[in-house]
Enzyme design. Structure first.
Site, PDB file in Angstrom:
ATOM      1  CD  GLU A 113      11.205  -3.718  -1.956  1.00 59.70           C
ATOM      2  OE1 GLU A 113      11.487  -3.603  -0.877  1.00 59.70           O
ATOM      3  OE2 GLU A 113      10.334  -2.872  -2.621  1.00 59.70           O
ATOM      4  CB  SER A 124       5.820  -8.097   5.696  1.00 51.94           C
ATOM      5  OG  SER A 124       4.913  -8.998   5.349  1.00 51.94           O
ATOM      6  CD1 TRP A 155      -0.085  -1.591   3.227  1.00 52.32           C
ATOM      7  CD2 TRP A 155       0.665   0.640   3.117  1.00 52.32           C
ATOM      8  NE1 TRP A 155       0.922  -1.610   4.195  1.00 52.32           N
ATOM      9  CE2 TRP A 155       1.270  -0.049   4.356  1.00 52.32           C
ATOM     10  CE3 TRP A 155       1.299   1.995   3.090  1.00 52.32           C
ATOM     11  CZ2 TRP A 155       2.064   0.311   5.318  1.00 52.32           C
ATOM     12  CZ3 TRP A 155       1.870   2.295   3.999  1.00 52.32           C
ATOM     13  CH2 TRP A 155       2.519   1.574   5.077  1.00 52.32           C
ATOM     14  CB  CYS A 214      10.993  -1.203   1.700  1.00 52.28           C
ATOM     15  SG  CYS A 214       9.217  -2.092   1.825  1.00 52.28           S
TER      16      CYS A 214
END
Length: 454
Positions: free
Chosen positions: A226, A205, A128, A260
């Site tokens: 990723e 995650s 998201w 991230c």
């Protein structure tokens, strides 16, 4: 599937998930579309994707507002995200044919070359935090390569998910080449196990990546992951502190810290530590929190109330284990999924959050005695996505960068994404690459064709 504004907690829209039978039917439709799409020339594919870039720009205001309302991204960052999507479209529209041309091999007594051909139906599982960009960076190169895409987007951004499919169809993409799937997580396994699905790309995650990789491996399907990051931001002697502090704050606070690949662990040598910490604290303390639709807002909400609660639990556990919050450490007393900008020091390897990703406006600062200790600390992580090195001694910076165990290292700038640059990590941050020429080659068959000439 509910769309909830994290700044106001208002429900914006809701969507009904499709059934398992409908999802599997979509696989068949995507496979049928692949049979025709793979044989369409690059020129025809290019026309559609160039048109999509124009549609992104023509509708930038509307699309930016959807992102901001649905997941809380500051409006200026949402606008940048839409423009970046247009650039990715143009990049692959212009370069895909060159990237995928036959590759000659110099071999004595034979004519040999590698042909690049699409694999077929691919599944994307996307997060998201960059609800348009994450989808586009996976879907567009693979569509240009001749694959077809099924997309399971994050459940809290259904408006974005629906809109992406609408825009692709508006651009002229045939039905079935890209399909949005409103499905629960448990449908991923039967879809990925389907014999007509040839690969999967997941951004998300570490647990989600491990689960999807397991399913892909069991079914001998290609995968790209990723996952999380705990990126080091290394400050060495000779660094221009005024500039570095500004870059550090920007690098940590992009998307309210929900990236991230944002800077998360700030590793500074002792001679610069006092001034760097003071600068970080002063800069983060004065950032304006508020409505992400307001152009002057510098700190928006987290994506969901659940995300804010989780971050508070992590920060609290870190402090209980000996860390010190020299700024923030808690949530403001106002509606919405907000979290105060926070700086933690004293996060030792024994601390529970030392090797966790803190997905929000929380920076950890570590003071080291020298370059060797900085490198050792930077590599003391189960993650290996990105990182950066900051010093005016450029050759030294390159030498340090070569020793950092991550997929990407940037010098005198925070980690960033750019269409021309390969994006991806190592260790628990995943494997495979997106963007650049490397990204379009992840889901193609590199087929050797060899003819003896003697």
């Amino acid at each position: 599937m509910k769309s909830i504004n994290p700044a106001t907690e208002e429900e914006l829209a809701s969507y009904q998930p499709i059934t398992k039978e409908e999802a599997l039917s979509a696989v068949d439709h995507a496979h049928d579309a692949y049979a025709k799409w793979k044989d369409l020339g690059f020129s025809s594919r290019k026309d559609i994707i160039v048109r999509l870039a124009s549609i992104f720009r023509e509708n930038a205001e509307k699309l930016s507002k959807i992102i901001t309302l649905e997941m809380g991204k500051r409006i200026s960052e949402s606008q940048y995200e839409i423009e970046y999507c247009a650039k990715i479209c143009e990049y692959y529209a212009e370069n895909a044919e060159e990237f995928l041309k036959d590759q000659a091999i110099d071999v004595e007594g034979a004519r040999a070359y590698v042909q690049h051909t699409p694999l077929g139906v691919l599944l994307g599982v996307m997060p998201w935090n960059f609800p348009f960009y994450q989808v586009i960076r996976f879907a567009i190169p693979n569509i240009m390569a001749g694959n077809t895409v099924l997309m399971k987007h994050a459940s809290n951004v259904p408006q974005c998910a629906e809109m992406i499919e609408k825009l692709l169809l508006e651009a002229g993409l045939p039905s079935g080449v890209y399909t949005n799937l409103f499905i629960p997580t448990e449908f991923i396994e039967p879809i990925l196990s389907h014999k007509k699905v040839r690969g999967v790309s997941l951004t998300g995650s570490e647990p989600a990546g491990a689960s999807v990789a397991s399913i892909a491996g069991k079914n001998i399907k290609r995968s790209v992951l990723e996952l999380g990051g705990n990126d080091p931001f290394i400050i060495l002697e000779g660094a221009n502190l005024a500039e570095v502090v500004e870059k550090a704050i920007k690098g940590r606070m992009v998307n309210t810290g929900q990236s991230c690949v944002s800077a998360k662990r700030f590793i500074v040598v002792e001679p610069l530590a006092k001034k760097f910490i003071a600068g970080m604290k002063k800069g983060m303390a004065k950032m304006k929190m508020g409505d992400p639709m307001d152009e002057e807002t510098q700190v928006g909400p987290l994506s969901t109330e659940r995300a804010a609660v989780k971050l508070q639990e992590q920060v609290t556990s870190s402090i209980r284990a000996g860390a010190k919050a020299i700024l923030g450490g808690d949530r403001p007393k106002c509606p919405g999924a907000f979290f105060n900008p926070t700086i933690l020091t004293g996060v030792t390897p024994e601390n529970p959050t030392f090797d966790q990703e803190l997905f929000g406006p929380v920076a950890t600062i570590h003071v080291v005695k020298d370059e060797a200790e900085a490198i050792e600390l930077a590599n003391n992580s189960s993650y290996g996505l990105g990182g950066s090195v900051h010093t005016t001694d450029i050759e030294r910076a390159h030498e340090v960068a070569r020793q950092i165990d991550t997929g990407m290292v940037f010098i005198n700038r925070s980690t960033k994404s750019q269409a021309e640059l390969p994006f991806g990590g190592t260790k628990n941050s995943g494997y495979g690459r997106e963007l650049s020429e490397m990204g379009i080659l992840e889901f193609v068959n590199r087929k050797l064709i060899n003819q003896l000439t003697e």
